[in-house]
Design a protein around this motif. Structure first.
Motif, PDB file in Angstrom:
ATOM      1  N   GLN A 203       0.807  -1.285   0.323  1.00  0.00           N
ATOM      2  CA  GLN A 203       0.084   0.046   0.702  1.00  0.00           C
ATOM      3  C   GLN A 203       1.167   1.021   0.017  1.00  0.00           C
ATOM      4  O   GLN A 203       2.372   1.251   0.816  1.00  0.00           O
ATOM      5  CB  GLN A 203      -1.008  -0.296   1.172  1.00  0.00           C
ATOM      6  CG  GLN A 203      -1.833  -0.993   0.964  1.00  0.00           C
ATOM      7  CD  GLN A 203      -1.025  -2.704   1.272  1.00  0.00           C
ATOM      8  OE1 GLN A 203      -0.440  -1.741   2.120  1.00  0.00           O
ATOM      9  NE2 GLN A 203      -1.935  -3.327   0.569  1.00  0.00           N
ATOM     10  N   LEU A 204       0.615   1.966  -0.788  1.00  0.00           N
ATOM     11  CA  LEU A 204       1.136   3.408  -1.221  1.00  0.00           C
ATOM     12  C   LEU A 204       1.014   5.028  -0.452  1.00  0.00           C
ATOM     13  O   LEU A 204      -0.038   5.082  -1.387  1.00  0.00           O
ATOM     14  CB  LEU A 204       1.749   3.326  -2.388  1.00  0.00           C
ATOM     15  CG  LEU A 204       3.310   3.788  -3.272  1.00  0.00           C
ATOM     16  CD1 LEU A 204       4.299   4.155  -2.240  1.00  0.00           C
ATOM     17  CD2 LEU A 204       3.530   4.157  -4.580  1.00  0.00           C
ATOM     18  N   LEU A 205       1.711   5.377  -0.219  1.00  0.00           N
ATOM     19  CA  LEU A 205       1.097   6.543   0.172  1.00  0.00           C
ATOM     20  C   LEU A 205       2.061   7.848  -0.445  1.00  0.00           C
ATOM     21  O   LEU A 205       2.741   8.290   0.309  1.00  0.00           O
ATOM     22  CB  LEU A 205       0.442   7.104   1.735  1.00  0.00           C
ATOM     23  CG  LEU A 205       0.351   8.432   2.489  1.00  0.00           C
ATOM     24  CD1 LEU A 205      -1.345   8.931   1.684  1.00  0.00           C
ATOM     25  CD2 LEU A 205       0.736   8.540   3.872  1.00  0.00           C
ATOM     26  N   ILE A 206       1.081   8.123  -1.188  1.00  0.00           N
ATOM     27  CA  ILE A 206       2.244   9.390  -1.661  1.00  0.00           C
ATOM     28  C   ILE A 206       2.251  10.953  -0.634  1.00  0.00           C
ATOM     29  O   ILE A 206       1.061  11.649  -0.810  1.00  0.00           O
ATOM     30  CB  ILE A 206       2.105  10.163  -3.190  1.00  0.00           C
ATOM     31  CG1 ILE A 206       2.329   8.504  -4.282  1.00  0.00           C
ATOM     32  CG2 ILE A 206       3.220  11.266  -3.906  1.00  0.00           C
ATOM     33  CD1 ILE A 206       3.183   8.188  -3.946  1.00  0.00           C
ATOM     34  N   ILE A 207       2.960  11.598  -0.313  1.00  0.00           N
ATOM     35  CA  ILE A 207       3.112  12.938   0.330  1.00  0.00           C
ATOM     36  C   ILE A 207       3.053  14.328  -0.147  1.00  0.00           C
ATOM     37  O   ILE A 207       4.473  13.779  -0.438  1.00  0.00           O
ATOM     38  CB  ILE A 207       3.628  12.286   1.755  1.00  0.00           C
ATOM     39  CG1 ILE A 207       3.242  11.791   2.265  1.00  0.00           C
ATOM     40  CG2 ILE A 207       3.634  14.011   2.645  1.00  0.00           C
ATOM     41  CD1 ILE A 207       4.047  11.254   3.592  1.00  0.00           C
ATOM     42  N   ASN A 208       3.007  14.972  -0.354  1.00  0.00           N
ATOM     43  CA  ASN A 208       3.017  16.066  -1.004  1.00  0.00           C
ATOM     44  C   ASN A 208       2.749  17.636   0.016  1.00  0.00           C
ATOM     45  O   ASN A 208       2.191  17.467   0.271  1.00  0.00           O
ATOM     46  CB  ASN A 208       2.928  15.970  -2.866  1.00  0.00           C
ATOM     47  CG  ASN A 208       1.221  15.926  -3.089  1.00  0.00           C
ATOM     48  OD1 ASN A 208       0.630  16.318  -1.731  1.00  0.00           O
ATOM     49  ND2 ASN A 208       1.376  15.032  -3.821  1.00  0.00           N
TER      50      ASN A 208
END
Length: 208
Positions: A203-208
């Motif tokens: 499971q991938l969470l992108i923080i920007n």
């Protein structure tokens, strides 16, 4: 005293050698998973990545390993000759003193991870010929380096959790956070990144 010092250093050498062999085995296991991931997905041009461990070029590491081996080269004969025992002891003791005089260098050379450098080989699936070698990646484009790093990263994370390609473990939840990783890359690479992580069911969470 001489016998104790020699025995302790020899046991320490055996311990370091076992750690080095463990790293090689881990790389082999990681390669078995990397082999299942297409690096180049173009039809007829499919490739995969293989990591190759190489001896470190760090001169201090190379010198330490050579000195350690040389100091213990006659260890099997120390019980046959007092002269051989004393010679072995003096070489071992000299090595210990040199290491004690440079604690920073000592810590670096006895950390077995520093005994290795790595290159990545890109192999064609058909024929298994090498297409490209990545080492330092100084001349590679940003996209190539990012794609290589992401492939190895996703595979290494999955390996740590015992997850294999296309074999999800329904009882686990593996969450990966990436900070601003997609801010400077194109859509094609973003798609590739998502697909690689998806194949390992991460499971991938992108923080920007």
């Amino acid at each position: 005293l001489q016998e104790n010092v020699i025995d302790e250093v020899n046991r320490f050498k055996d311990f370091l050698d076992l750690r080095a062999e463990s790293i090689r085995k881990r790389v082999d296991e990681l390669n078995s998973q990397l082999h299942k991931v297409d690096f180049d997905r173009r039809e007829g041009q499919e490739t995969y990545i293989r990591l190759v461990p190489l001896p470190a070029v760090d001169e201090a590491v190379r010198q330490f390993r050579a000195d350690l081996t040389n100091a213990l080269k006659n260890i099997l004969s120390i019980d046959d000759s007092l002269e051989t025992r004393e010679q072995c002891y003096h070489m071992v003791n000299a090595l210990i003193e040199r290491l004690d005089q440079a604690p920073t260098t000592r810590d670096r050379v006895i950390d077995v991870r520093n005994w290795f450098e790595f290159k990545a080989e890109e192999h064609f699936r058909v024929g298994d010929k090498i297409k490209e070698i990545y080492r330092g990646a100084a001349s590679k484009s940003g996209g190539e380096k990012s794609r290589l790093a992401s492939t190895v990263l996703a595979t290494a994370v999955a390996y740590q959790y015992g997850i294999e390609v296309d074999r999800p473990d329904a009882s686990t939840f593996r969450f990966v956070l990436i900070d601003e990783a997609l801010a400077r890359i194109g859509d094609s690479f973003s798609e590739y990144l998502f697909e690689v992580f998806a194949r390992f069911h991460l499971q991938l969470l992108i923080i920007n």
